[in-house]
Design a protein around this motif. Sequence first.
Motif, short mmCIF file in Angstrom:
data_model
loop_
_atom_site.label_atom_id
_atom_site.label_comp_id
_atom_site.label_asym_id
_atom_site.label_seq_id
_atom_site.Cartn_x
_atom_site.Cartn_y
_atom_site.Cartn_z
N UNK A 187 -1.17 29.54 -4.56
CA UNK A 187 -1.13 29.10 -5.95
C UNK A 187 -0.37 30.06 -6.85
N UNK A 188 0.05 31.18 -6.34
CA UNK A 188 0.76 32.16 -7.17
C UNK A 188 2.27 32.02 -7.04
N UNK A 189 2.75 30.84 -6.68
CA UNK A 189 4.17 30.60 -6.67
C UNK A 189 4.80 30.43 -5.30
N UNK B 115 -10.38 34.87 -26.23
CA UNK B 115 -9.53 33.99 -25.45
C UNK B 115 -9.62 34.40 -23.98
N UNK B 116 -9.88 33.46 -23.06
CA UNK B 116 -9.99 33.80 -21.65
C UNK B 116 -8.66 34.30 -21.10
N UNK B 117 -8.77 35.21 -20.17
CA UNK B 117 -7.54 35.74 -19.57
C UNK B 117 -6.92 34.69 -18.65
N UNK B 118 -5.64 34.87 -18.35
CA UNK B 118 -4.94 33.96 -17.45
C UNK B 118 -5.61 34.01 -16.06
N UNK B 119 -6.05 35.17 -15.66
CA UNK B 119 -6.70 35.30 -14.35
C UNK B 119 -7.93 34.41 -14.27
N UNK B 120 -8.73 34.39 -15.32
CA UNK B 120 -9.95 33.58 -15.26
C UNK B 120 -9.61 32.09 -15.22
N UNK B 121 -8.53 31.67 -15.89
CA UNK B 121 -8.11 30.27 -15.84
C UNK B 121 -7.65 29.90 -14.44
N UNK C 146 -8.51 31.41 -11.67
CA UNK C 146 -9.69 31.45 -10.81
C UNK C 146 -10.51 30.18 -10.93
N UNK C 147 -10.67 29.69 -12.16
CA UNK C 147 -11.43 28.45 -12.37
C UNK C 147 -10.69 27.27 -11.75
N UNK C 148 -9.38 27.24 -11.86
CA UNK C 148 -8.59 26.17 -11.25
C UNK C 148 -8.74 26.20 -9.73
N UNK C 149 -8.69 27.38 -9.14
CA UNK C 149 -8.87 27.51 -7.70
C UNK C 149 -10.25 27.00 -7.26
#
Length: 81
Positions: free
Chosen positions: A42-44, A1-7, A9-12
């Motif tokens: 993007x981090x809040x 399962x991909x980490x939240x960080x990679x998700x 990063x891909x969104x960015x």
Amino acid sequence: MPSMYSKVSRLKLFLKFMFEKYQPKCYFCHEVLDWKEFYRNMNGGMDNLTEHHLDGQHWNDEIKNRELCHRKCHSKYHRNN
């Protein structure tokens, strides 16, 4: 399962691509919107972009009723109207 960080990063990267490809402009001042105005917060944190509902109905989220704009331009518009 991909980490939240990679998700995130891909969104960015996706947002950067979309902003650079389509070069959206602020609905009010017509300046090209910079992806960094959204990307850096993007981090809040508060970003510098928002959307304007053309018909004034905030519950109407149809694409044709929404335009991107700078937060300062949007605030100025609503202060004056």
